[in-house]
Design a protein around this motif. Structure first.
Motif, short mmCIF file in Angstrom:
data_model
loop_
_atom_site.label_atom_id
_atom_site.label_comp_id
_atom_site.label_asym_id
_atom_site.label_seq_id
_atom_site.Cartn_x
_atom_site.Cartn_y
_atom_site.Cartn_z
N TRP A 1 -32.50 -17.78 -40.93
CA TRP A 1 -33.04 -19.00 -41.55
C TRP A 1 -33.38 -18.71 -43.02
N GLY A 2 -33.87 -17.49 -43.26
CA GLY A 2 -34.20 -17.09 -44.62
C GLY A 2 -33.00 -17.13 -45.56
N ILE B 1 -32.76 -10.46 -48.59
CA ILE B 1 -33.72 -11.46 -49.08
C ILE B 1 -34.54 -10.87 -50.24
N ALA B 2 -34.93 -9.60 -50.13
CA ALA B 2 -35.65 -8.94 -51.23
C ALA B 2 -34.80 -8.94 -52.50
N GLU C 1 -40.14 -16.68 -50.11
CA GLU C 1 -41.10 -15.58 -50.36
C GLU C 1 -42.01 -15.39 -49.15
N ASN C 2 -42.38 -16.51 -48.52
CA ASN C 2 -43.21 -16.40 -47.31
C ASN C 2 -42.46 -15.66 -46.20
N ILE C 3 -41.18 -15.96 -46.07
CA ILE C 3 -40.37 -15.28 -45.05
C ILE C 3 -40.32 -13.78 -45.36
N SER D 1 -30.55 -19.79 -50.13
CA SER D 1 -29.42 -20.50 -50.75
C SER D 1 -29.87 -21.87 -51.26
N ALA D 2 -30.72 -22.53 -50.48
CA ALA D 2 -31.23 -23.84 -50.92
C ALA D 2 -32.00 -23.67 -52.23
N ALA D 3 -32.83 -22.61 -52.30
CA ALA D 3 -33.61 -22.35 -53.52
C ALA D 3 -32.69 -22.08 -54.71
N GLU D 4 -31.67 -21.26 -54.48
CA GLU D 4 -30.79 -20.83 -55.58
C GLU D 4 -29.88 -21.95 -56.09
N ARG D 5 -29.88 -23.08 -55.39
CA ARG D 5 -29.02 -24.20 -55.80
C ARG D 5 -29.80 -25.46 -56.11
N ASN D 6 -31.12 -25.36 -56.16
CA ASN D 6 -31.96 -26.55 -56.34
C ASN D 6 -31.59 -27.65 -55.34
N PHE D 7 -31.35 -27.21 -54.13
CA PHE D 7 -31.06 -28.17 -53.06
C PHE D 7 -32.33 -29.00 -52.81
N PRO D 8 -32.20 -30.32 -52.68
CA PRO D 8 -33.40 -31.15 -52.57
C PRO D 8 -34.34 -30.75 -51.42
#
Ligand SMILES: *[C@@H]1O[C@H](CO)[C@@H](O)[C@H](O)[C@H]1NC(C)=O
Ligand SMILES: *[C@@H]1O[C@H](CO)[C@@H](O)[C@H](O)[C@H]1NC(C)=O
Ligand SMILES: *[C@@H]1O[C@H](CO)[C@@H](O)[C@H](O)[C@H]1NC(C)=O
Ligand SMILES: *[C@@H]1O[C@H](CO)[C@@H](O)[C@H](O)[C@H]1NC(C)=O
Ligand SMILES: *[C@@H]1O[C@H](CO)[C@@H](O)[C@H](O)[C@H]1NC(C)=O
Ligand SMILES: *[C@@H]1O[C@H](CO)[C@@H](O)[C@H](O)[C@H]1NC(C)=O
Length: 408
Positions: free
Chosen positions: A121-122, A193-194, A148-150, A127-134
């Motif tokens: 899921w992370g 993820i790191a 970051e929480n993950i 990927s959502a973060a890196e693409r400004n996915f809504p």
């Protein structure tokens, strides 16, 4: 041999893509790739019964982690192919699984959730973060903060009592798989993820962790000199005798993490590691002399013993090989050769079912082999849509990452 960067100009605008039969795939024609990917995305989504407003768990025999893997594949579909029609559904699914601490630890899965499940899921959240996915829910954190929480959740389980470090496969002692096994998909998941957070945020803590996890993985010989990533080892014997089995996805997970680190640090040692891991990746191609450069899951495929999880693994090796080319372009010719050939044969394996578009498992048999499932669909989808990676916008970082609340 094709060079994917050169296909940049011809991506069709959203809405103009028509679904086409996989058997007609032309790997040098972006419109053909989009059209086949659209069919395979629909075939993948047949296994998901949620909607734009309602998350629904996958039906048995598919575990929760594979839904995270699926949303990651569909995020790539949206990004590479440019078809945004599933975006709201993807966002709803990701947001339904955040858990009370926004770290993808879900009370409904307590007892079963493993570190590798959380990591899958992370990958999607990252990927959502890196693409400004809504991320439309204004009352909870954005994707980057949740990634970051993950990271903090999984890294908090780092345990030096045995094997000199590492996280165990499982999180909950009540899990029948026990707490005794340290595996590469969990540790590699944390590593990747790191690395991606290091690049996204510039925060040295993540660089340090990526180095630490890599070094540990080498120290217990879960990655060998040939770039073979083994599955893991037992903490009861200090990880002294690693389990010799190797799965395609573990290699893909470390490969992409190393490629991101090459970009973050500009240190040649990471490029060397990427090249070494490409050597390990090659062992997942060419099962027979008559099947040069066709991908297969060598631990199980030829003997018909791939379980439901394993039947999806090739897709993640494809996903992460393609993504790695953005940071270490020197691997591009090899990746094109391996995955271009595999994409063609995957397409020929997607000729089953009532519509003649359902995917089989073994791409080396020269057609549809009759084995169907979500994993089969996703492996073909990821291997074919990734052909468009060179014409996609690379992952964002730093101030370019913003929490976008509304869909375009
Ligand atoms: C595949 O696509 C390329 C690029 O559009 C085109 O030049 C070629 O003729 C196509 N091949 C076939 C067999 O249609
Ligand atoms: C097969 O075709 C039917 C009728 O066009 C369609 O409703 C269905 O979604 C298709 N299935 C797949 C997997 O594409
Ligand atoms: C936003 O997330 C919170 C916490 O998960 C949840 O309670 C709420 O229903 C969500 N709001 C919307 C509009 O989905
Ligand atoms: C660390 O691992 C050991 C076994 O290797 C185990 O007994 C211990 O409970 C673990 N510690 C934590 C905090 O999970
Ligand atoms: C860097 O990341 C760590 C782990 O998430 C966090 O504890 C720390 O506050 C971050 N540092 C900065 C300067 O943001
Ligand atoms: C390739 O060789 C393998 C092993 O000899 C055989 O099982 C397979 O059917 C062959 N594939 C094709 C497409 O001829």
């Amino acid at each position: 041999m094709i060079f994917l960067k050169s296909v940049r100009p011809a991506i069709a605008a959203v809405g103009l893509i028509t679904a086409g039969p996989p058997k007609d795939l032309n790997i040098t024609d972006p419109t053909s790739i989009q059209s086949v990917a659209k069919t395979l995305a629909a075939g993948t989504m047949e296994y998901y019964h949620g909607t734009e407003t309602q998350f629904v768990d996958l039906e048995q025999p598919y575990y929760w982690w594979e839904c995270g893997a699926m949303m990651g594949a569909m995020l790539d579909y949206s990004h590479y192919v440019g078809d945004k029609s599933y975006d709201k559904l993807i966002s709803t699914a990701l947001l339904a699984q955040v858990g009370p601490k926004f770290d993808y630890m879900l009370p409904s899965h307590f007892g079963q959730e493993g570190n590798d499940d959380q990591a899958f899921w992370g990958f999607a959240v990252m990927s959502a973060a890196e693409r400004n996915f809504p991320q439309p829910n204004t009352s909870i954190p954005g994707w980057l903060e949740m990634a970051e929480n993950i990271f903090n959740s999984i890294s908090g389980r780092w345990n030096t009592t045995a094997c000199g470090g590492g996280v165990a496969w499982q999180i909950f002692p009540s899990n029948p798989n026990t707490m005794d096994y340290k595996n590469t998909v969990s540790n590699g998941g944390l590593f990747q993820i790191a690395a991606r957070l290091a690049r996204a945020t510039g925060n040295q803590t993540y660089v340090d962790w990526a180095n630490k996890i890599w070094d540990w993985t080498e120290s217990v010989k879960f990655i060998d000199e040939q770039g073979i990533v083994l599955d893991g080892g037992s903490s009861r014997e200090n990880c002294a005798t690693p389990n010799g089995v190797s799965f395609s996805y573990s290699t893909g997970i470390y490969l992409y993490g190393a490629a991101v680190m090459a970009d973050v640090t500009k240190d040649a040692k990471w490029t060397t590691r990427v090249n070494t891991l490409m050597g390990g990746a090659k062992t997942f191609f060419t099962p027979f002399e008559n099947a040069t450069n066709i991908m297969y899951e060598h631990a199980c495929e030829q003997h018909d013993v791939c379980n439901v999880d394993m039947r999806s693994f090739k897709g993640y090796l494809s996903r992460f090989m393609y993504a790695s080319t953005l940071y270490v372009p020197e691997i591009l010719p090899t990746v094109n050769e391996l995955l271009g050939t595999s994409a063609k044969h995957a397409a020929q394996a997607c000729t089953g079912g009532v519509n003649g578009t359902t995917c089989g498992q073994k791409w080396y048999v020269g057609g549809f082999d009759g084995t169907v499932g979500l994993g089969e669909e996703m492996c073909a989808l990821e291997t074919i849509q990734g052909l468009l990676v060179g014409s996609s916008k690379p992952p964002l970082k730093g101030d370019d990452i913003k929490t976008v609340r509304t869909f375009a």
